[in-house]
Design a protein around this motif. Structure first.
Motif, short mmCIF file in Angstrom:
data_model
loop_
_atom_site.label_atom_id
_atom_site.label_comp_id
_atom_site.label_asym_id
_atom_site.label_seq_id
_atom_site.Cartn_x
_atom_site.Cartn_y
_atom_site.Cartn_z
N THR A 21 -10.88 -12.80 29.56
CA THR A 21 -11.10 -12.64 31.01
C THR A 21 -12.10 -11.53 31.28
O THR A 21 -12.98 -11.67 32.13
N GLY A 22 -11.97 -10.41 30.54
CA GLY A 22 -12.93 -9.32 30.71
C GLY A 22 -14.34 -9.77 30.40
O GLY A 22 -15.30 -9.42 31.11
N GLY A 23 -14.51 -10.56 29.34
CA GLY A 23 -15.83 -11.08 29.00
C GLY A 23 -16.36 -12.02 30.06
O GLY A 23 -17.56 -12.03 30.38
N HIS A 24 -15.47 -12.84 30.62
CA HIS A 24 -15.84 -13.78 31.68
C HIS A 24 -16.37 -13.01 32.90
O HIS A 24 -17.43 -13.34 33.45
N GLU A 25 -15.62 -11.98 33.32
CA GLU A 25 -16.04 -11.22 34.50
C GLU A 25 -17.31 -10.42 34.22
O GLU A 25 -18.14 -10.22 35.11
N LEU A 26 -17.49 -9.98 32.98
CA LEU A 26 -18.73 -9.31 32.61
C LEU A 26 -19.90 -10.28 32.73
O LEU A 26 -21.01 -9.89 33.14
N GLY A 27 -19.66 -11.54 32.42
CA GLY A 27 -20.69 -12.56 32.59
C GLY A 27 -21.13 -12.68 34.04
O GLY A 27 -22.32 -12.89 34.34
N HIS A 28 -20.18 -12.56 34.97
CA HIS A 28 -20.55 -12.59 36.39
C HIS A 28 -21.37 -11.37 36.78
O HIS A 28 -22.28 -11.46 37.59
N LEU A 29 -21.03 -10.20 36.20
CA LEU A 29 -21.82 -9.00 36.48
C LEU A 29 -23.27 -9.19 36.02
O LEU A 29 -24.20 -8.73 36.68
N ILE A 30 -23.46 -9.88 34.90
CA ILE A 30 -24.80 -10.09 34.37
C ILE A 30 -25.57 -11.11 35.21
O ILE A 30 -26.75 -10.91 35.52
N SER A 31 -24.90 -12.19 35.61
CA SER A 31 -25.63 -13.33 36.19
C SER A 31 -25.54 -13.45 37.71
O SER A 31 -26.53 -13.76 38.37
N GLU A 45 -22.26 -21.46 37.45
CA GLU A 45 -21.87 -20.06 37.35
C GLU A 45 -20.64 -19.88 36.47
O GLU A 45 -20.57 -18.96 35.65
N GLU A 46 -19.66 -20.77 36.63
CA GLU A 46 -18.44 -20.67 35.82
C GLU A 46 -18.70 -21.08 34.38
O GLU A 46 -18.16 -20.48 33.45
N ARG A 47 -19.53 -22.08 34.17
CA ARG A 47 -19.87 -22.48 32.80
C ARG A 47 -20.60 -21.33 32.09
O ARG A 47 -20.35 -21.06 30.92
N TYR A 48 -21.48 -20.67 32.81
CA TYR A 48 -22.20 -19.53 32.23
C TYR A 48 -21.21 -18.42 31.88
O TYR A 48 -21.26 -17.87 30.77
N ALA A 49 -20.32 -18.05 32.81
CA ALA A 49 -19.38 -16.94 32.57
C ALA A 49 -18.48 -17.22 31.37
O ALA A 49 -18.22 -16.33 30.55
N ASN A 50 -18.01 -18.46 31.26
CA ASN A 50 -17.16 -18.81 30.11
C ASN A 50 -17.95 -18.77 28.80
O ASN A 50 -17.47 -18.25 27.78
N ALA A 51 -19.16 -19.30 28.83
CA ALA A 51 -20.00 -19.29 27.62
C ALA A 51 -20.39 -17.85 27.26
O ALA A 51 -20.45 -17.50 26.07
#
Length: 389
Positions: free
Chosen positions: A206-216, A234-240
């Motif tokens: 989950t932390g990695g997912h939310e970090l993905g949102h911070l990046i993108s 956006e969600e596919r990016y955050a999960n990947a």
């Protein structure tokens, strides 16, 4: 004391504090012994609050008068951002209110102590046309290099987020269906709330997912649910991004080669060792192996249909290194390490009482006392330790 702010500014701050404390206008009116319409008028700036009224409302809302009236004090209200995401249920609304309260509490403690938080916002990488999974792989590798961690496993993502990136991270028990929340505030910076009821490996994801949102998608809030479908790019990016950040491709390939050397097929033992090595869930590890073509698609489904991979099997393979959740004690803490130290210093310097801290951090007096006692015990241990040189 109220001249520094206009009645409209004071009223808005009172509204934010009241909603964060989950106090109704009727309850606030009862505390002041006035009609509810008077509270409405104060919050709308049509009537200036008297000093004794401000003191009573601050006590009721669990905030200090300093936070309400100092022009320099930062006010945060994350709820409108999440409302723009669409219809929310009570569980998410409560989690958003909790995140808002904790961010505001940390800001107030920093203000009281004269602390300037060190922020290290990573470069933003907006989504481009094309394959978002490939973008996520590239951006995760770039961030690892920017942080100077190369291909190394990340066994404590909370500390990385909080101490290396300066993100405000909080771990509290939430409804099981909510994995985490993310929001970005211009003054407070990035803020993340993780579910303490979830296992360490899942909190890491989950932390990695939310970090993905911070990046993108930095300024777009995110509420991550259990089993949320990848309904958007956006969600596919955050999960990947989470998969690539926690289990970088080259590192996974190298460890896979070493762990499976001489084997013709992937076994439970291999999965257990690999998952432990990267600090991720066993399912997440197998799914990543499938994604990297290191094992056949459907491998995890095969394991699940044939007895799964159990904790008992992990204990047998890992021995003393095995733990259901080695970081569970930290997750059970009512505040993060940094927020706990700020609270302790505010109490030690007589800036806030135990009762004020309890209201500020949304804890009971027993939890606050335990928090203070824990830091006092650590100071005793430090005082009795001897220098190395």
């Amino acid at each position: 004391m109220t001249e520094a702010l206009s009645p409209q500014e004071v009223g808005e701050r009172l509204r934010i504090a009241r909603e964060a404390a989950k106090v109704t206008q009727a309850a606030a009116a009862a505390a002041l012994d006035v009609a509810r319409t008077t509270v409405v008028a104060i919050e709308q700036g049509h009537r200036r609050a008297k000093l004794d009224e401000l003191q009573r409302l601050a006590s009721l809302y669990g905030v200090s008068l300093n936070a309400l009236l100092r022009r320099e004090a930062v006010q945060v209200d994350l709820k409108p951002r999440f409302r723009r995401m669409g219809e929310q249920d009570d569980g998410v609304d409560d989690a958003v209110a909790l995140l808002t309260t904790l961010v505001q509490a940390e800001l107030e403690l920093e203000d009281l102590l004269g602390v300037q938080r060190s922020r290290n916002d990573p470069p933003e990488r907006p989504l481009m046309p094309g394959d978002v999974v490939l973008q996520a792989e590239h951006d995760a590798a770039e961030l690892r290099q920017w942080l100077g961690i190369g291909q190394a496993p990340i066994h404590d993502i909370v500390s990385l987020l909080e101490l290396q990136l300066g993100i405000r991270v909080f771990v509290r028990r939430l409804p099981a269906k909510i994995s985490g929340l993310y929001a970005y505030d211009e003054a407070a910076g990035p803020c993340i709330l993780l579910n303490a009821a979830h296992p360490r490996e899942r909190r890491a994801q989950t932390g990695g997912h939310e970090l993905g949102h911070l990046i993108s998608t930095r300024r777009a809030p995110d509420a991550l649910y259990d089993g949320s479908p990848e309904a958007s790019r956006e969600e596919r990016y955050a999960n990947a991004f989470a998969r690539a950040f926690l289990t970088p491709a080259r590192a996974v390939m190298a460890m896979f080669r070493d762990v499976t050397a001489g084997s013709s097929q992937l076994t439970r033992r291999h999965v257990i060792v690999l998952a432990h090595g990267f600090g991720v869930a066993r399912e997440a590890m197998v799914r990543r192996l499938e994604e990297l073509d290191l094992t056949k698609a459907g491998t995890w489904d095969w394991f699940e249909h044939n007895g799964g991979i159990t904790n008992e099997q992990a204990r047998q393979v890992l021995g003393d290194a095995w733990s259901v959740d080695a970081r569970k004690a930290d997750a059970a803490r009512p505040v993060s390490l940094r927020l706990g130290m700020l609270a302790r210093e505010a109490w030690k310097k007589n800036l806030l009482s135990e009762g004020q801290l309890a209201g500020l951090l949304q804890l009971d007096r027993v939890e606050i006392r335990e928090l203070i006692d824990a830091f006092e015990d650590e100071e005793v241990d430090d005082a009795t330790s001897r220098p190395m040189f």
